[in-house]
Design an enzyme around this catalytic site. Structure first.
Site, PDB file in Angstrom:
ATOM      1  N   GLY A  65      -1.713   6.302   6.872  1.00 47.47           N
ATOM      2  CA  GLY A  65      -3.019   5.658   6.872  1.00 47.47           C
ATOM      3  C   GLY A  65      -3.554   5.676   5.457  1.00 47.47           C
ATOM      4  O   GLY A  65      -3.144   4.872   4.612  1.00 47.47           O
ATOM      5  N   GLU A 117      -9.301  -0.799   4.140  1.00 49.14           N
ATOM      6  CA  GLU A 117      -9.045  -0.986   2.690  1.00 49.14           C
ATOM      7  C   GLU A 117      -9.406   0.274   1.897  1.00 49.14           C
ATOM      8  O   GLU A 117     -10.016   0.198   0.831  1.00 49.14           O
ATOM      9  CB  GLU A 117      -9.832  -2.177   2.144  1.00 49.14           C
ATOM     10  CG  GLU A 117      -9.303  -3.514   2.595  1.00 49.14           C
ATOM     11  CD  GLU A 117      -8.096  -3.994   1.808  1.00 49.14           C
ATOM     12  OE1 GLU A 117      -7.224  -4.623   2.413  1.00 49.14           O
ATOM     13  OE2 GLU A 117      -8.024  -3.722   0.606  1.00 49.14           O
TER      14      GLU A 117
HETATM   15  C1  LIG Z   1      -9.842  -3.083  12.824  1.00 47.47           C
HETATM   16  C2  LIG Z   1      -8.854  -2.595  11.809  1.00 47.47           C
HETATM   17  C3  LIG Z   1      -8.174  -3.520  11.018  1.00 47.47           C
HETATM   18  C4  LIG Z   1      -7.233  -3.072  10.077  1.00 47.47           C
HETATM   19  N1  LIG Z   1      -6.505  -3.997   9.346  1.00 47.47           N
HETATM   20  C5  LIG Z   1      -5.444  -3.569   8.614  1.00 47.47           C
HETATM   21  C6  LIG Z   1      -4.530  -4.508   8.037  1.00 47.47           C
HETATM   22  O1  LIG Z   1      -4.689  -5.731   8.151  1.00 47.47           O
HETATM   23  N2  LIG Z   1      -3.455  -4.025   7.365  1.00 47.47           N
HETATM   24  C7  LIG Z   1      -3.220  -2.689   7.223  1.00 47.47           C
HETATM   25  O2  LIG Z   1      -2.217  -2.328   6.622  1.00 47.47           O
HETATM   26  N3  LIG Z   1      -4.089  -1.774   7.739  1.00 47.47           N
HETATM   27  C8  LIG Z   1      -5.179  -2.176   8.428  1.00 47.47           C
HETATM   28  N4  LIG Z   1      -6.044  -1.266   8.987  1.00 47.47           N
HETATM   29  C9  LIG Z   1      -5.818   0.159   8.763  1.00 47.47           C
HETATM   30  C10 LIG Z   1      -6.887   0.821   7.897  1.00 47.47           C
HETATM   31  O3  LIG Z   1      -6.769   0.400   6.578  1.00 47.47           O
HETATM   32  C11 LIG Z   1      -6.724   2.341   8.095  1.00 47.47           C
HETATM   33  O4  LIG Z   1      -7.226   2.632   9.388  1.00 47.47           O
HETATM   34  C12 LIG Z   1      -7.428   3.152   7.041  1.00 47.47           C
HETATM   35  O5  LIG Z   1      -6.780   2.994   5.802  1.00 47.47           O
HETATM   36  C13 LIG Z   1      -7.489   4.646   7.379  1.00 47.47           C
HETATM   37  O6  LIG Z   1      -6.257   5.138   7.808  1.00 47.47           O
HETATM   38  P1  LIG Z   1      -6.196   5.984   9.168  1.00 47.47           P
HETATM   39  O7  LIG Z   1      -6.875   5.193  10.210  1.00 47.47           O
HETATM   40  O8  LIG Z   1      -4.780   6.384   9.413  1.00 47.47           O
HETATM   41  O9  LIG Z   1      -7.069   7.292   8.883  1.00 47.47           O
HETATM   42  P2  LIG Z   1      -6.574   8.658   8.171  1.00 47.47           P
HETATM   43  O10 LIG Z   1      -5.924   8.350   6.876  1.00 47.47           O
HETATM   44  O11 LIG Z   1      -5.824   9.464   9.159  1.00 47.47           O
HETATM   45  O12 LIG Z   1      -7.968   9.357   7.876  1.00 47.47           O
HETATM   46  C14 LIG Z   1      -8.675  10.147   8.829  1.00 47.47           C
HETATM   47  C15 LIG Z   1      -9.907  10.722   8.142  1.00 47.47           C
HETATM   48  O13 LIG Z   1      -9.499  11.591   7.065  1.00 47.47           O
HETATM   49  C16 LIG Z   1     -10.076  11.156   5.850  1.00 47.47           C
HETATM   50  N5  LIG Z   1      -9.120  11.281   4.749  1.00 47.47           N
HETATM   51  C17 LIG Z   1      -7.790  10.980   4.772  1.00 47.47           C
HETATM   52  N6  LIG Z   1      -7.251  11.198   3.565  1.00 47.47           N
HETATM   53  C18 LIG Z   1      -8.245  11.628   2.762  1.00 47.47           C
HETATM   54  C19 LIG Z   1      -8.325  12.025   1.392  1.00 47.47           C
HETATM   55  N7  LIG Z   1      -7.271  11.994   0.588  1.00 47.47           N
HETATM   56  N8  LIG Z   1      -9.527  12.430   0.917  1.00 47.47           N
HETATM   57  C20 LIG Z   1     -10.623  12.457   1.707  1.00 47.47           C
HETATM   58  N9  LIG Z   1     -10.611  12.109   3.010  1.00 47.47           N
HETATM   59  C21 LIG Z   1      -9.446  11.685   3.517  1.00 47.47           C
HETATM   60  C22 LIG Z   1     -10.415   9.678   6.063  1.00 47.47           C
HETATM   61  O14 LIG Z   1     -11.465   9.260   5.208  1.00 47.47           O
HETATM   62  C23 LIG Z   1     -10.788   9.635   7.522  1.00 47.47           C
HETATM   63  O15 LIG Z   1     -12.138   9.970   7.694  1.00 47.47           O
HETATM   64  C24 LIG Z   1      -7.014  -1.688   9.899  1.00 47.47           C
HETATM   65  C25 LIG Z   1      -7.707  -0.758  10.696  1.00 47.47           C
HETATM   66  C26 LIG Z   1      -8.598  -1.201  11.645  1.00 47.47           C
HETATM   67  C27 LIG Z   1      -9.278  -0.193  12.532  1.00 47.47           C
END
Ligand SMILES: Cc1cc2nc3c(=O)[nH]c(=O)nc-3n(C[C@H](O)[C@H](O)[C@H](O)COP(=O)(O)OP(=O)(O)OC[C@H]3O[C@@H](n4cnc5c(N)ncnc54)[C@H](O)[C@@H]3O)c2cc1C
Length: 388
Positions: free
Chosen positions: A137, A371
């Site tokens: 993510g 993003e």
């Molecule tokens: C409706 C929707 C559309 C999307 N569209 C796309 C798309 O077109 N293409 C694509 O590739 N992706 C897409 N995404 C994915 C989106 O970019 C990710 O959900 C996002 O980058 C976060 O990743 P994650 O959900 O795995 O959360 P995680 O990375 O698991 O994060 C969980 C929590 O931990 C925090 N966290 C994680 N790492 C850190 C750090 N280093 N420092 C501080 N805090 C941290 C985060 O801020 C968050 O609060 C989409 C998601 C949704 C819900």
């Protein structure tokens, strides 16, 4: 003119840009805005809106002329994203995702690839950007999708989650790891998947808080044979391409959030001037005036900052990662704050579906997450001040 209208009027569009913006506003008023409630209620993909966008040739404005486009400024592209998103955030992100997915091909593809793959987009095809996986993510280097060379093909195996436009895209910009390169960062590579390739399947569609008209898909790649000619750059170029591309898609996400914030602000002003309680319009209450003043100030700053970043890009600047992060961070935080205040401003009516305040608040939340979550952006900006 109120303060926000003055900020808008002070922007210096040239005649061609002004003409495009008038057409976009008309199309949005006539087609997209009236359809917004319906697609939010039903979750239908808004093909009618996509057709209206394509009737104006709006993809062409970010595609080079040599490959079927009619390029105009990045600032204009961002404004179009905001206008569409103000009316319907789902349609705004569908359109913006075409740009997010295809811009890396435009910037880093070779001429053969661009001549073969871009005309379809210029004429209105849909694009997607596929990075996220269950194990990758915020940290994209955790991705597991593999690219294995086999003769003239690359065999793609793995899966992605949360891919906007994933089920409808004609071209998907897909990130994965090159088999045989052990270093997680150096292995990341990128290629283009084309609609109809054997082994591609959509295995799920998310049910979401907002953006009901935009599809968010889980995708599976079962040994898809992709021609080597679809690899962008060389094996291992993916991370550099990803980082450079995010710098241009993040202001686009900011423009999308700006559209939602503009909608909520306009609704607050009009409701404040209409709703009477205790014999007064609610805008006469000082507490509400303070709320509007604070939000107007933040909106004006976000407007100017997005234009500032756009001017850097249009001027050929290369080093604007922090500026792009700040635009994304502040515009999305404002969209959430503005829409939450908007619901509050409407009282109980804000919580119900008679007005769009409720939809705006649900649509705003994701802008703080995708993003790069806003925590990640705060971290990127904060650590840029570390002394080397
Ligand atoms: C409706 C929707 C559309 C999307 N569209 C796309 C798309 O077109 N293409 C694509 O590739 N992706 C897409 N995404 C994915 C989106 O970019 C990710 O959900 C996002 O980058 C976060 O990743 P994650 O959900 O795995 O959360 P995680 O990375 O698991 O994060 C969980 C929590 O931990 C925090 N966290 C994680 N790492 C850190 C750090 N280093 N420092 C501080 N805090 C941290 C985060 O801020 C968050 O609060 C989409 C998601 C949704 C819900």
């Amino acid at each position: 003119m109120n303060l926000i209208e003055k900020v808008a009027a002070a922007r210096n569009w040239n005649d061609d840009e002004r003409q495009v913006l008038e057409q976009v506003q008309r199309m949005t008023d006539e087609v997209i805005a009236p359809n917004a409630e319906h697609i939010d209620e039903t979750g239908e993909f808004p093909w009618k809106n996509v057709e209206a966008i394509n009737a104006l040739g709006l993809n062409a404005i970010f595609v080079p002329e040599a490959f079927g486009g009619m390029p105009m400024s990045y600032k204009l592209y961002l404004e179009i994203v905001s206008i569409i998103s103000e009316a319907c955030a789902s349609t705004g992100i569908i359109y913006a995702t075409n740009y997010h997915g295809m811009k890396p091909l435009i910037d880093f593809g070779n001429d053969e690839q661009r001549a073969r793959l871009l005309p379809k987009i210029a004429e209105g095809g849909l694009g997607a950007l596929a990075i996220t996986e269950p194990t990758a993510g915020s940290d994209a280097t955790g991705m597991k999708t593999s690219f294995t060379e086999d003769g003239d093909d690359i065999v793609v195996k793995g899966s992605k989650v949360f891919i906007t436009n994933g089920d409808v895209a004609d071209r998907i910009l897909l990130f994965g790891k090159w088999a045989g390169i052990d270093d997680a960062r150096k292995a990341i590579s990128v290629l283009i998947l084309e609609k109809g390739m054997e082994g591609f399947s959509v295995i799920g569609k998310e049910k979401k808080m907002g953006h009901h008209g935009s599809s968010t898909c889980a995708l599976a790649f079962d040994n898809i044979r992709v021609p080597h000619a679809n690899l962008i750059g060389n094996p291992g170029d993916g991370l550099a391409i990803l980082l450079a591309s995010l710098n241009k898609s993040r202001p686009s996400i900011a423009a999308h959030a700006r559209g939602i914030a503009r909608a909520a602000f306009k609704d607050m002003v009009s409701y404040g001037n209409e709703r009477v309680q205790g014999g007064k319009k609610i805008i006469e209450f000082q507490g509400n005036q303070f709320t509007l003043a604070d939000l107007a100030g933040e909106l004006a700053m976000v407007e100017r900052w997005i234009d500032y970043v756009a001017d850097i890009v249009d001027g050929g600047g290369k080093d604007f990662g922090m500026e792009a992060s700040l635009a994304k961070l502040r515009a999305s935080d404002l969209a959430m704050k503005m829409t939450t205040e908007c619901v509050q401003f409407y009282g109980g009516y804000g919580y119900c579906r008679d007005y769009r305040a409720e939809r705006l608040m649900r649509d705003a939340k994701i802008t703080q997450i995708w993003e790069g979550t806003n925590q990640v952006h705060r971290q990127l900006i904060g650590r840029s001040f570390r002394e080397k």
